[in-house]
Scaffold this motif. Structure first.
Motif, PDB file in Angstrom:
ATOM      1  N   MET A 144     -30.962  -5.937 -23.433  1.00 47.31           N
ATOM      2  CA  MET A 144     -32.204  -5.990 -24.224  1.00 47.31           C
ATOM      3  C   MET A 144     -32.908  -4.649 -24.142  1.00 47.31           C
ATOM      4  N   SER A 145     -33.463  -4.208 -25.256  1.00 47.57           N
ATOM      5  CA  SER A 145     -34.121  -2.903 -25.274  1.00 47.57           C
ATOM      6  C   SER A 145     -35.378  -2.921 -24.433  1.00 47.57           C
ATOM      7  N   GLN A 146     -35.683  -1.788 -23.863  1.00 51.36           N
ATOM      8  CA  GLN A 146     -36.860  -1.618 -23.020  1.00 51.36           C
ATOM      9  C   GLN A 146     -38.008  -1.074 -23.854  1.00 51.36           C
ATOM     10  N   PRO A 147     -39.280  -1.327 -23.426  1.00 53.18           N
ATOM     11  CA  PRO A 147     -40.405  -0.679 -24.080  1.00 53.18           C
ATOM     12  C   PRO A 147     -40.280   0.827 -23.960  1.00 53.18           C
ATOM     13  N   ALA A 148     -40.862   1.540 -24.894  1.00 53.99           N
ATOM     14  CA  ALA A 148     -40.786   2.998 -24.882  1.00 53.99           C
ATOM     15  C   ALA A 148     -41.379   3.549 -23.601  1.00 53.99           C
ATOM     16  N   GLN A 149     -40.734   4.571 -23.046  1.00 54.35           N
ATOM     17  CA  GLN A 149     -41.213   5.203 -21.830  1.00 54.35           C
ATOM     18  C   GLN A 149     -42.141   6.362 -22.191  1.00 54.35           C
ATOM     19  N   PRO A 150     -42.982   6.773 -21.210  1.00 55.71           N
ATOM     20  CA  PRO A 150     -43.849   7.920 -21.468  1.00 55.71           C
ATOM     21  C   PRO A 150     -43.012   9.164 -21.749  1.00 55.71           C
ATOM     22  N   ALA A 151     -43.590  10.082 -22.481  1.00 57.38           N
ATOM     23  CA  ALA A 151     -42.897  11.335 -22.752  1.00 57.38           C
ATOM     24  C   ALA A 151     -42.596  12.050 -21.445  1.00 57.38           C
ATOM     25  N   THR A 152     -41.481  12.803 -21.406  1.00 57.71           N
ATOM     26  CA  THR A 152     -41.114  13.536 -20.202  1.00 57.71           C
ATOM     27  C   THR A 152     -42.185  14.570 -19.884  1.00 57.71           C
ATOM     28  N   PRO A 153     -42.710  14.565 -18.662  1.00 60.64           N
ATOM     29  CA  PRO A 153     -43.773  15.509 -18.306  1.00 60.64           C
ATOM     30  C   PRO A 153     -43.248  16.938 -18.268  1.00 60.64           C
ATOM     31  N   PRO A 154     -44.146  17.919 -18.209  1.00 55.06           N
ATOM     32  CA  PRO A 154     -43.729  19.315 -18.135  1.00 55.06           C
ATOM     33  C   PRO A 154     -42.845  19.556 -16.921  1.00 55.06           C
ATOM     34  N   ALA A 155     -41.987  20.571 -16.994  1.00 58.47           N
ATOM     35  CA  ALA A 155     -41.021  20.823 -15.933  1.00 58.47           C
ATOM     36  C   ALA A 155     -41.662  21.394 -14.682  1.00 58.47           C
ATOM     37  N   SER A 156     -42.752  22.104 -14.810  1.00 63.98           N
ATOM     38  CA  SER A 156     -43.333  22.768 -13.647  1.00 63.98           C
ATOM     39  C   SER A 156     -44.774  22.342 -13.456  1.00 63.98           C
ATOM     40  N   ALA A 157     -45.035  21.654 -12.337  1.00 59.40           N
ATOM     41  CA  ALA A 157     -46.401  21.225 -12.063  1.00 59.40           C
ATOM     42  C   ALA A 157     -47.291  22.402 -11.738  1.00 59.40           C
ATOM     43  N   SER A 158     -46.736  23.377 -11.022  1.00 59.54           N
ATOM     44  CA  SER A 158     -47.565  24.492 -10.566  1.00 59.54           C
ATOM     45  C   SER A 158     -48.152  25.282 -11.714  1.00 59.54           C
ATOM     46  N   GLN A 159     -47.477  25.294 -12.861  1.00 60.25           N
ATOM     47  CA  GLN A 159     -47.993  26.018 -14.023  1.00 60.25           C
ATOM     48  C   GLN A 159     -49.269  25.381 -14.557  1.00 60.25           C
ATOM     49  N   GLN A 160     -49.493  24.114 -14.203  1.00 62.09           N
ATOM     50  CA  GLN A 160     -50.663  23.416 -14.714  1.00 62.09           C
ATOM     51  C   GLN A 160     -51.930  23.754 -13.924  1.00 62.09           C
ATOM     52  N   GLY A 161     -51.752  24.201 -12.641  1.00 64.63           N
ATOM     53  CA  GLY A 161     -52.899  24.545 -11.817  1.00 64.63           C
ATOM     54  C   GLY A 161     -53.603  23.312 -11.282  1.00 64.63           C
ATOM     55  N   GLY A 162     -54.679  23.548 -10.503  1.00 65.66           N
ATOM     56  CA  GLY A 162     -55.448  22.452  -9.953  1.00 65.66           C
ATOM     57  C   GLY A 162     -54.931  22.028  -8.590  1.00 65.66           C
ATOM     58  N   ASP A 163     -55.585  21.017  -8.006  1.00 66.21           N
ATOM     59  CA  ASP A 163     -55.162  20.510  -6.708  1.00 66.21           C
ATOM     60  C   ASP A 163     -53.833  19.765  -6.855  1.00 66.21           C
ATOM     61  N   LEU A 202     -53.045  16.671  -6.423  1.00 65.56           N
ATOM     62  CA  LEU A 202     -53.095  15.415  -7.174  1.00 65.56           C
ATOM     63  C   LEU A 202     -53.049  15.700  -8.666  1.00 65.56           C
ATOM     64  N   GLU A 203     -53.800  16.687  -9.105  1.00 69.53           N
ATOM     65  CA  GLU A 203     -53.794  17.035 -10.527  1.00 69.53           C
ATOM     66  C   GLU A 203     -52.417  17.547 -10.946  1.00 69.53           C
ATOM     67  N   GLN A 204     -51.782  18.332 -10.102  1.00 68.35           N
ATOM     68  CA  GLN A 204     -50.433  18.806 -10.412  1.00 68.35           C
ATOM     69  C   GLN A 204     -49.449  17.635 -10.481  1.00 68.35           C
ATOM     70  N   LEU A 205     -49.615  16.678  -9.567  1.00 65.18           N
ATOM     71  CA  LEU A 205     -48.725  15.523  -9.548  1.00 65.18           C
ATOM     72  C   LEU A 205     -48.840  14.715 -10.834  1.00 65.18           C
ATOM     73  N   ARG A 206     -50.057  14.613 -11.359  1.00 65.50           N
ATOM     74  CA  ARG A 206     -50.264  13.854 -12.603  1.00 65.50           C
ATOM     75  C   ARG A 206     -49.462  14.453 -13.762  1.00 65.50           C
ATOM     76  N   VAL A 252     -49.261   8.528 -11.976  1.00 63.73           N
ATOM     77  CA  VAL A 252     -49.879   8.179 -10.700  1.00 63.73           C
ATOM     78  C   VAL A 252     -50.511   6.797 -10.798  1.00 63.73           C
ATOM     79  N   VAL A 253     -50.157   5.948  -9.850  1.00 59.41           N
ATOM     80  CA  VAL A 253     -50.635   4.564  -9.806  1.00 59.41           C
ATOM     81  C   VAL A 253     -51.420   4.379  -8.516  1.00 59.41           C
ATOM     82  N   ALA A 254     -52.535   3.664  -8.578  1.00 55.31           N
ATOM     83  CA  ALA A 254     -53.337   3.425  -7.378  1.00 55.31           C
ATOM     84  C   ALA A 254     -52.862   2.161  -6.683  1.00 55.31           C
ATOM     85  N   ASP A 255     -52.529   2.309  -5.411  1.00 54.94           N
ATOM     86  CA  ASP A 255     -52.047   1.186  -4.611  1.00 54.94           C
ATOM     87  C   ASP A 255     -53.239   0.557  -3.897  1.00 54.94           C
TER      88      ASP A 255
END
Length: 331
Positions: free
Chosen positions: A1-20, A22-26, A31-34
């Motif tokens: 059975m087909s799956q729901p569409a997945q999110p678009a593939t994130p950028p390859a390099s987190a560090s290029q995005q800058g920030g702390d 957590l922001e780079q991880l996003r 990111v899901v809150a446990d």
């Protein structure tokens, strides 16, 4: 059975995005809150959030939920079914969480149903109907089930109704593969609990992050899924340290406690991507035989860590459910 569409593939390099961190991880993982703590979720603004009986127990004791619990108890018939009250409380907390996260809320089926497919399916359908009565559609909810054979088959059946599931307490690649072959939407392999078991078994205080058994388990599952073209989302869970989270940066999703989210948010260092969809072969996905029930059960019996941690997790969730029932009697 087909799956729901997945999110678009994130950028390859987190560090290029800058920030702390957590922001780079996003930028490279969802990111899901446990946690079931509304204030923590408001603070860290995760895409999704996930709960279980242990988290619901903690949430029900927070001052912010006292009036909600009292309101629910007063609205229920006197001498009513305690399980019904518990279901309503779980859904009301989930409904509140759905108002502050844009994505999914995971809601767990009672752990004592982990070995009864039909009752697990019935409970899941009840929870979805309670959510719908609160105006929350099934497209916002992931039903959490333990990754027993029965839980996996329940998830497969629920998929026919358009109900997506999060299979939790995943400790082995065989559990993960059985989930993927059943078309399960998402799995939660547990990092920290695997590491805990090996620390105790080997009598060591810890592992270098490159050798961490919990981290290696999730990396192995993720790489296997990409190599075989499985669409099931891999969400690393049960982290003991920010270093474990960082070691899985790039995994489809990561569910992280508020304490570790805070630690990542306070760290301005560079976060390196560790996993990407190219981690597995993208050329001509390999095929593998469908896992049978006998193969699944044998693999679990032959893996003392997975066998022990799965049973322990189910029992502990059930014990926290019992504590929650007792807590509700005190209101």
């Amino acid at each position: 059975m087909s799956q729901p569409a997945q999110p678009a593939t994130p950028p390859a390099s987190a560090s290029q995005q800058g920030g702390d961190k957590l922001e780079q991880l996003r930028q490279i993982s969802v990111v899901v809150a446990d946690t079931g703590d509304i204030e923590a979720i408001r603070k860290f603004k995760p895409q999704d959030c996930t709960t279980n009986p242990s988290l619901i127990l903690k949430a029900a004791q927070l001052p912010g939920y006292a009036s909600l619990v009292r309101e629910l108890i007063d609205a229920m018939p006197k001498g009513g079914d305690p399980d019904d009250l518990l279901d309503h409380l779980t859904v009301r907390i989930g409904t509140e969480l759905s108002k502050i996260v844009p994505g999914n809320v995971s809601t767990e089926v009672d752990a004592y149903l982990s070995f009864d497919k039909d009752l697990a399916v019935a409970k899941a359908r009840k929870l979805i109907s309670l959510y719908e009565a609160q105006g929350v559609g099934k497209d916002r909810i992931l039903i959490k089930l333990a990754a027993t054979w029965e839980g996996i088959q329940a998830a497969h059946e629920l998929l026919q109704d358009g109900i997506r599931c999060n299979l939790t307490l995943v400790f082995s690649q065989e559990q993960a593969i059985a989930c993927a072959q059943a078309g399960v939407y998402l799995i939660s392999p547990f990092v920290g609990r695997i590491t805990d078991w090996y620390k105790k078994a080997q009598g060591v205080d810890g592992f270098a992050i490159a050798d961490d058994p919990g981290v290696q388990s999730v990396k192995g599952i993720y790489t296997h899924f990409k190599a075989h073209g499985y669409q099931t989302v891999v969400m690393g869970a049960s982290f003991r340290s920010a270093a474990q989270v960082e070691a899985l940066a790039g995994c489809d999703r990561l569910t992280v406690s508020p304490q570790l989210l805070e630690e990542l948010a306070d760290d301005e260092g560079e976060l390196a991507r560790q996993l990407s969809p190219q981690s597995g072969s993208q050329e001509g996905h390999e095929t593998e035989d469908t896992m049978t029930e006998a193969q699944f059960r044998w693999a679990l019996a032959a893996n003392p860590m997975a066998n022990e941690k799965l049973a322990e997790g189910i029992v502990n969730f059930h014990n926290d459910t019992e504590k929650l029932r007792e807590l509700l009697k005190s209101f």
